[in-house]
Write a protein that holds these residues in place. Sequence first.
Motif, PDB file in Angstrom:
ATOM      1  N   TRP A 105       0.236  -3.677 -24.281  1.00 27.78           N
ATOM      2  CA  TRP A 105       1.641  -3.273 -23.958  1.00 27.78           C
ATOM      3  C   TRP A 105       2.375  -4.137 -25.212  1.00 27.78           C
ATOM      4  O   TRP A 105       3.085  -3.474 -25.757  1.00 27.78           O
ATOM      5  CB  TRP A 105       2.079  -3.917 -22.598  1.00 27.78           C
ATOM      6  N   GLN A 106       2.092  -5.127 -25.240  1.00 32.88           N
ATOM      7  CA  GLN A 106       2.949  -6.114 -26.229  1.00 32.88           C
ATOM      8  C   GLN A 106       2.700  -5.672 -27.591  1.00 32.88           C
ATOM      9  O   GLN A 106       3.372  -5.865 -28.777  1.00 32.88           O
ATOM     10  CB  GLN A 106       2.503  -7.593 -26.364  1.00 32.88           C
ATOM     11  N   ASP A 107       1.601  -4.733 -27.857  1.00 35.90           N
ATOM     12  CA  ASP A 107       1.270  -4.212 -29.247  1.00 35.90           C
ATOM     13  C   ASP A 107       1.555  -2.687 -29.419  1.00 35.90           C
ATOM     14  O   ASP A 107       1.132  -1.949 -30.240  1.00 35.90           O
ATOM     15  CB  ASP A 107      -0.231  -4.438 -29.692  1.00 35.90           C
ATOM     16  N   ASN A 108       2.415  -2.161 -28.428  1.00 30.63           N
ATOM     17  CA  ASN A 108       2.582  -0.733 -28.497  1.00 30.63           C
ATOM     18  C   ASN A 108       3.951  -0.229 -28.963  1.00 30.63           C
ATOM     19  O   ASN A 108       4.183   0.880 -28.904  1.00 30.63           O
ATOM     20  CB  ASN A 108       2.759  -0.238 -26.802  1.00 30.63           C
ATOM     21  N   ALA A 109       4.660  -1.042 -29.874  1.00 34.51           N
ATOM     22  CA  ALA A 109       5.919  -0.632 -30.576  1.00 34.51           C
ATOM     23  C   ALA A 109       5.822   0.858 -31.341  1.00 34.51           C
ATOM     24  O   ALA A 109       6.469   1.631 -31.239  1.00 34.51           O
ATOM     25  CB  ALA A 109       6.493  -1.741 -31.408  1.00 34.51           C
ATOM     26  N   ALA A 110       4.452   1.063 -31.935  1.00 35.62           N
ATOM     27  CA  ALA A 110       4.406   2.309 -32.682  1.00 35.62           C
ATOM     28  C   ALA A 110       4.180   3.602 -31.635  1.00 35.62           C
ATOM     29  O   ALA A 110       4.406   4.357 -32.267  1.00 35.62           O
ATOM     30  CB  ALA A 110       3.142   2.033 -33.447  1.00 35.62           C
ATOM     31  N   ASP A 111       4.185   3.442 -30.602  1.00 30.89           N
ATOM     32  CA  ASP A 111       4.026   4.582 -29.903  1.00 30.89           C
ATOM     33  C   ASP A 111       5.417   4.905 -29.185  1.00 30.89           C
ATOM     34  O   ASP A 111       5.253   5.980 -28.619  1.00 30.89           O
ATOM     35  CB  ASP A 111       3.194   4.003 -28.508  1.00 30.89           C
ATOM     36  N   LYS A 160      18.606   2.171 -26.632  1.00 35.45           N
ATOM     37  CA  LYS A 160      18.136   3.298 -25.572  1.00 35.45           C
ATOM     38  C   LYS A 160      17.834   2.686 -24.459  1.00 35.45           C
ATOM     39  O   LYS A 160      16.969   1.527 -24.383  1.00 35.45           O
ATOM     40  CB  LYS A 160      17.029   4.103 -26.201  1.00 35.45           C
ATOM     41  N   CYS A 161      18.285   3.119 -23.259  1.00 33.81           N
ATOM     42  CA  CYS A 161      17.991   2.260 -21.903  1.00 33.81           C
ATOM     43  C   CYS A 161      16.383   2.648 -21.395  1.00 33.81           C
ATOM     44  O   CYS A 161      16.206   3.644 -21.673  1.00 33.81           O
ATOM     45  CB  CYS A 161      19.045   3.094 -20.906  1.00 33.81           C
ATOM     46  N   VAL A 162      16.172   1.689 -20.822  1.00 35.81           N
ATOM     47  CA  VAL A 162      14.613   1.759 -20.167  1.00 35.81           C
ATOM     48  C   VAL A 162      14.518   1.210 -18.861  1.00 35.81           C
ATOM     49  O   VAL A 162      15.188   0.053 -18.745  1.00 35.81           O
ATOM     50  CB  VAL A 162      13.518   1.243 -21.148  1.00 35.81           C
ATOM     51  N   LEU A 163      14.175   1.809 -17.765  1.00 35.26           N
ATOM     52  CA  LEU A 163      14.108   1.322 -16.416  1.00 35.26           C
ATOM     53  C   LEU A 163      12.588   0.760 -16.436  1.00 35.26           C
ATOM     54  O   LEU A 163      11.705   1.373 -16.579  1.00 35.26           O
ATOM     55  CB  LEU A 163      14.245   2.465 -15.386  1.00 35.26           C
ATOM     56  N   ILE A 164      12.476  -0.376 -15.820  1.00 35.41           N
ATOM     57  CA  ILE A 164      11.246  -0.863 -15.420  1.00 35.41           C
ATOM     58  C   ILE A 164      11.314  -1.227 -14.038  1.00 35.41           C
ATOM     59  O   ILE A 164      12.146  -1.966 -13.317  1.00 35.41           O
ATOM     60  CB  ILE A 164      11.051  -2.231 -16.233  1.00 35.41           C
ATOM     61  N   ILE A 165      10.062  -0.689 -13.346  1.00 33.16           N
ATOM     62  CA  ILE A 165       9.963  -0.791 -11.839  1.00 33.16           C
ATOM     63  C   ILE A 165       8.753  -1.429 -11.619  1.00 33.16           C
ATOM     64  O   ILE A 165       7.702  -0.898 -12.107  1.00 33.16           O
ATOM     65  CB  ILE A 165      10.017   0.788 -11.334  1.00 33.16           C
ATOM     66  N   ASN A 166       8.913  -2.171 -10.761  1.00 31.19           N
ATOM     67  CA  ASN A 166       7.258  -3.009 -10.292  1.00 31.19           C
ATOM     68  C   ASN A 166       7.121  -2.538  -8.595  1.00 31.19           C
ATOM     69  O   ASN A 166       8.086  -2.852  -7.785  1.00 31.19           O
ATOM     70  CB  ASN A 166       7.631  -4.510 -10.203  1.00 31.19           C
ATOM     71  N   LEU A 167       6.000  -1.739  -8.628  1.00 33.32           N
ATOM     72  CA  LEU A 167       5.579  -1.401  -7.244  1.00 33.32           C
ATOM     73  C   LEU A 167       4.285  -2.469  -7.110  1.00 33.32           C
ATOM     74  O   LEU A 167       3.353  -2.053  -7.644  1.00 33.32           O
ATOM     75  CB  LEU A 167       5.228  -0.002  -7.330  1.00 33.32           C
ATOM     76  N   GLU A 168       4.375  -3.307  -6.137  1.00 33.56           N
ATOM     77  CA  GLU A 168       3.262  -4.233  -6.139  1.00 33.56           C
ATOM     78  C   GLU A 168       2.022  -3.551  -5.289  1.00 33.56           C
ATOM     79  O   GLU A 168       2.060  -2.940  -4.382  1.00 33.56           O
ATOM     80  CB  GLU A 168       3.850  -5.267  -5.233  1.00 33.56           C
ATOM     81  N   LEU A 209      10.412  -2.758  -4.008  1.00 31.94           N
ATOM     82  CA  LEU A 209      10.605  -2.417  -5.389  1.00 31.94           C
ATOM     83  C   LEU A 209      11.398  -3.712  -6.032  1.00 31.94           C
ATOM     84  O   LEU A 209      12.434  -3.935  -5.614  1.00 31.94           O
ATOM     85  CB  LEU A 209      11.067  -1.083  -5.620  1.00 31.94           C
ATOM     86  N   LEU A 210      10.791  -3.929  -7.254  1.00 27.93           N
ATOM     87  CA  LEU A 210      11.837  -4.831  -8.135  1.00 27.93           C
ATOM     88  C   LEU A 210      12.157  -3.643  -9.280  1.00 27.93           C
ATOM     89  O   LEU A 210      11.393  -3.140  -9.701  1.00 27.93           O
ATOM     90  CB  LEU A 210      11.058  -6.070  -8.819  1.00 27.93           C
ATOM     91  N   TYR A 211      13.205  -3.983  -9.782  1.00 28.68           N
ATOM     92  CA  TYR A 211      13.506  -3.015 -10.954  1.00 28.68           C
ATOM     93  C   TYR A 211      14.639  -3.742 -11.910  1.00 28.68           C
ATOM     94  O   TYR A 211      15.238  -4.847 -11.653  1.00 28.68           O
ATOM     95  CB  TYR A 211      13.973  -1.665 -10.645  1.00 28.68           C
ATOM     96  N   SER A 212      14.608  -3.524 -13.254  1.00 29.28           N
ATOM     97  CA  SER A 212      15.226  -4.001 -14.218  1.00 29.28           C
ATOM     98  C   SER A 212      15.768  -2.970 -15.392  1.00 29.28           C
ATOM     99  O   SER A 212      14.872  -1.942 -15.287  1.00 29.28           O
ATOM    100  CB  SER A 212      14.657  -5.314 -15.099  1.00 29.28           C
ATOM    101  N   VAL A 240       9.291  -7.099 -18.911  1.00 27.32           N
ATOM    102  CA  VAL A 240      10.847  -7.454 -19.220  1.00 27.32           C
ATOM    103  C   VAL A 240      10.846  -8.382 -20.190  1.00 27.32           C
ATOM    104  O   VAL A 240      11.968  -8.086 -21.001  1.00 27.32           O
ATOM    105  CB  VAL A 240      11.251  -7.764 -17.760  1.00 27.32           C
ATOM    106  N   GLU A 241      10.271  -9.504 -20.360  1.00 27.91           N
ATOM    107  CA  GLU A 241      10.242 -10.520 -21.434  1.00 27.91           C
ATOM    108  C   GLU A 241      10.079  -9.832 -22.763  1.00 27.91           C
ATOM    109  O   GLU A 241      10.826 -10.125 -23.602  1.00 27.91           O
ATOM    110  CB  GLU A 241       9.299 -11.455 -21.193  1.00 27.91           C
ATOM    111  N   ASP A 242       9.029  -9.066 -22.600  1.00 26.33           N
ATOM    112  CA  ASP A 242       8.795  -8.421 -24.107  1.00 26.33           C
ATOM    113  C   ASP A 242       9.808  -7.695 -24.752  1.00 26.33           C
ATOM    114  O   ASP A 242      10.135  -7.540 -25.749  1.00 26.33           O
ATOM    115  CB  ASP A 242       7.437  -7.548 -23.844  1.00 26.33           C
TER     116      ASP A 242
END
Length: 193
Positions: A95-101, A131-139, A186-189, A119-121
């Motif tokens: 994930w941390q190396d995906n900026a080019a995607d 641009k908005c991005v939704l992050i959802i955690n489904l444990e 769910l957690l989301y940010s 979220v930290e990254d």
Amino acid sequence: MKFRYAMVCSSNQNRSMEAHALLKRQGFDVSSYGTGSHVKLPGPSLREPNVYDFGTPYKHMLDELRRKDPELYKRNGILPMLKRNSTVKLAPQRWQDNAADGSFDVVFTFEEKVFDMVVEDLHNRDHVLKKCVLIINLEVKDNHEEAAVGARLALDLCQEIDAAESWEDSIDDILTGFEKQHRRKLLYSISYY
């Protein structure tokens, strides 16, 4: 499908790839990643995992583990998992190396630790696109059975989000309805690119 999705777990092997495979079959624009420093697969004991670098092809891992102990890795589900993964994409990505995607509209994680890392990254990236991005955690527990259940739940949620006129306006109702229906918290940010 109108949104771009990312599925993220620790090693980009089980949970994220099960969801990636299912969403891809359903026609979603989806990618998958891991957040760990290395890709880890179970070995002959807990103290002897098989460790690979991100970018190592799934086919290479499959061939190597087939040579090491075909019975063990077939019995514990690793060989079928790697075979599935190799039909979805070439290799695990970090994930941390995906900026080019490019950017994603919605990012799913399957473990709170992974959610925190994503979220930290995103928080530490330059927010040039605004641009908005939704992050959802489904444990989801990291085993084959739970990964299959988690993938179906992620698909349900993606279908609901995709059906919304604008997720920004309806996300609270979508997530609350999902939590009640599936009895899953769910957690989301929200972050930005």
